[in-house]
Structure formats: structure tokens, C-alpha cells
Design an enzyme around this catalytic site. Structure first.
Site: not given
Length: 327
Positions: A128, A165, A304
């Protein structure tokens, strides 16, 4: 966007299973907010996910939340708990020393119930890129962790979403080349297992299809089943399928799965705990084009990140879960 790296609390496994059974019985007796949430996936001849049902994790965060739910919130939370969802594998919770046994146990449980387990592998170096779900393993540790997961998967069929991601963020992170090498190595290590692997395909409101297709091809999408879209996001299924079919056409007809856990009302342009969203279509296989299945990949009800009133990424957020059901 990942789940919390350590579980906030645990309850006895037998008690958890009893809760799931009770929730399902409640839905049968009293109705359901979601239609056919645990019905068998539609069968197709060439879809490896099309022959059975998807696995309900008896120790999910939704199940644990259901254990303490009461009043008006009890039914909706129990409904979430009874719906098949992906199991996120993160090294902070399941390190290499214990992850083989954990994955093997889930796969065996799924096989015993004639269901397909869905896993999300989420521990890549620079995970991330320092954002809400920052973390991951070192470049030396990661291959060993992937090998331990592969050993646990064995030869039973399971769905594996490999590092959401990781590819879509690589350009922003400035590590495209290393991400591609790491992904290729992970594919090699998973290749002898029964895993049906889907790489990171971003989503329809991020990169153009041609850009996504290019990095998928470089990463080795031709050596796996395909790619996953909309993971932890909110775009409509129609938008995702249209986008994914464009990517598929540019990647030698790669197949794809769509995360529908929170896309019932589509996206408002925000990605971090936006208000007014809703759960989407329940997990089921598809025989439409290259679309293998709709899956609940990101757990509805898990935050989130610390935005719009939510707790840290991956923690259970009861108010957010109820909003998803009520909206």
C-alpha cells in the site's frame, strides 16, 4: 484497504460455528436482506469456480461481530456473517511459521462442505506504499511466506486474489519493475497448488484498460487464470465488467472476478469509507464472457481507514456495516 493485521478478539470456534448456523436458520425463518446469499454458484463447463458454493469463514470479523449484536442490528450483522467472503492472509496475523497449517485447515474445511475458499494474499513488500494499509514483508521474507501459503493450499481448488493494489499502485510507488519480478516469483510458487489465481487489475475508475493490460502482461497474467477488479472499491458491476472485458481483450482473453461486496449503490468518487454505499450482488459464479464470478473480497463492515468516522484500516466498524445493509 486491508483487514486489521491482528484480530481484536477471539471466541471459541464451536461457538462461532453455532452462531453461523443460528444466523442461517434465522434468515430461513424470518426472511433475508440479500437474495440467495449462500446459493450454489452457477455451473459452467470451463469455469473453475462454477461448480460449487463459496466458503463461509466461521471466524470472520462479521461472525465475531454477530456474537455480540443485539436489537435491530442483530439481523443485518448475522446476514453479513452468513454470506461467503474472502479470507485475507496478512503476515502480521499469519506469519510463515503458522500460515501453512492455517490455510490447510481452511481448505480442508471448505472441501468437507463442498465449497470453494477464497483467499486474498496481502503481504507484498512496500504494501500500500505507506498508505492506510502500509506494511508487508521484506524482499527476503516474502517468497518464503508465499511458499508456505502454497503448501497449505495443496491441490484442492481455491480462489486466490494475489496482492490487491500491488500492480495498480506500482507506478505511483515507483516500483513497477520490482513489483513485476515479485509477482512473477509468487506465480511460480503458487503454480503447483490448486489455486485459481487472479492478479491485481485495479478498477474501472483508475487506469485506462490498455495501461492495466500492459502491466498485467508484464507480470505474467498469461500464466494464471486472470485478474480481479474493484477490490475494496465501490464501482458498479456493470462498469467493472465493461472495463474488465476491455482488459481481457488486450491480455489474451484473461478471465476476471469482480468485488461486489460494497458496490450496490455504485461509487461517489471516494474510496475511504464513503457514506451512502450498499452491499452488492452476493458471491456467485458467472458464465458471462470472461467474467468468472462476483465475490465479496473486501469484507463489508471492515473500515478502509481512519476517515469519514471509521477506525483504522481493517477494524470492524459496526456503524459502517449497518449503513451498507440499510442503504
Amino acid at each position: 484497504m486491508a483487514p486489521k493485521t491482528t484480530s481484536p478478539w477471539r471466541i471459541d470456534r464451536k461457538g462461532v460455528i453455532a452462531i453461523v448456523v443460528a444466523a442461517v436458520l434465522l434468515l430461513v425463518a424470518g426472511g433475508s436482506w440479500f437474495v440467495n446469499s449462500v446459493q450454489p454458484a452457477s455451473s459452467t463447463d470451463d469455469n473453475p469456480l462454477g461448480g460449487g458454493r463459496f466458503y463461509v469463514n466461521p471466524d470472520s470479523s462479521a461472525v465475531r461481530a454477530a456474537a455480540s449484536a443485539s436489537g435491530d442490528s442483530a439481523g443485518p450483522i448475522q446476514e453479513l456473517a452468513a454470506t461467503p467472503q474472502a479470507i485475507w492472509l496478512v503476515p502480521e496475523e499469519h506469519p510463515a511459521a503458522s500460515i501453512t497449517a492455517y490455510v490447510r485447515g481452511v481448505v480442508a474445511d471448505a472441501a468437507a462442505t463442498d465449497t470453494v475458499a477464497t483467499f486474498v494474499v496481502y503481504g507484498i513488500p512496500e504494501r500500500d506504499c505507506g498508505n492506510q494499509s502500509a506494511g508487508g514483508l521484506s524482499a527476503e521474507e516474502y517468497p518464503l511466506w508465499i511458499s508456505a501459503i502454497a503448501e497449505g493450499l495443496g491441490t484442492e481448488t481455491s480462489a486466490v486474489v494475489l496482492e490487491p493494489d500491488s500492480l495498480a499502485l506500482a507506478n505511483e510507488c515507483g516500483n513497477i519493475d520490482s513489483r513485476i519480478v515479485t509477482t512473477q516469483d509468487a506465480i511460480d510458487r503458487l503454480s503447483d497448488s490448486g489455486a485459481v489465481v487472479y492478479l491485481d487489475g485495479g478498477h474501472s475508475n483508475w487506469h485506462p484498460a490498455a495501461e492495466t493490460a500492459d502491466i498485467l502482461k508484464r507480470a505474467g497474467v498469461d500464466r494464471v487464470r486472470g485478474f480481479a477488479t474493484n477490490v475494496s472499491n465501490y464501482n458498479t458491476t456493470a462498469d467493472e465488467v465493461a472495463y474488465a472485458e476491455k482488459v481481457s481483450a488486450l491480455t489474451g482473453d484473461a478471465h476476471f472476478v469482480v468485488d461486489t461486496g460494497r458496490n450496490g449503490n455504485g461509487s461517489n468518487g471516494e474510496w475511504c469509507n464513503p457514506s451512502g454505499r450498499a452491499v452488492g450482488d452476493v458471491p456467485a459464479a458467472s458464465d458471462d464472457g470472461h467474467h468468472d464470478a462476483d465475490l465479496w473480497i473486501k469484507t463489508p463492515g471492515e473500515s478502509d481507514g481512519e476517515c469519514n468516522g471509521g477506525p483504522p484500516a481493517g477494524e470492524w466498524w459496526n456503524a459502517g456495516a449497518l449503513d451498507l445493509v440499510r442503504d
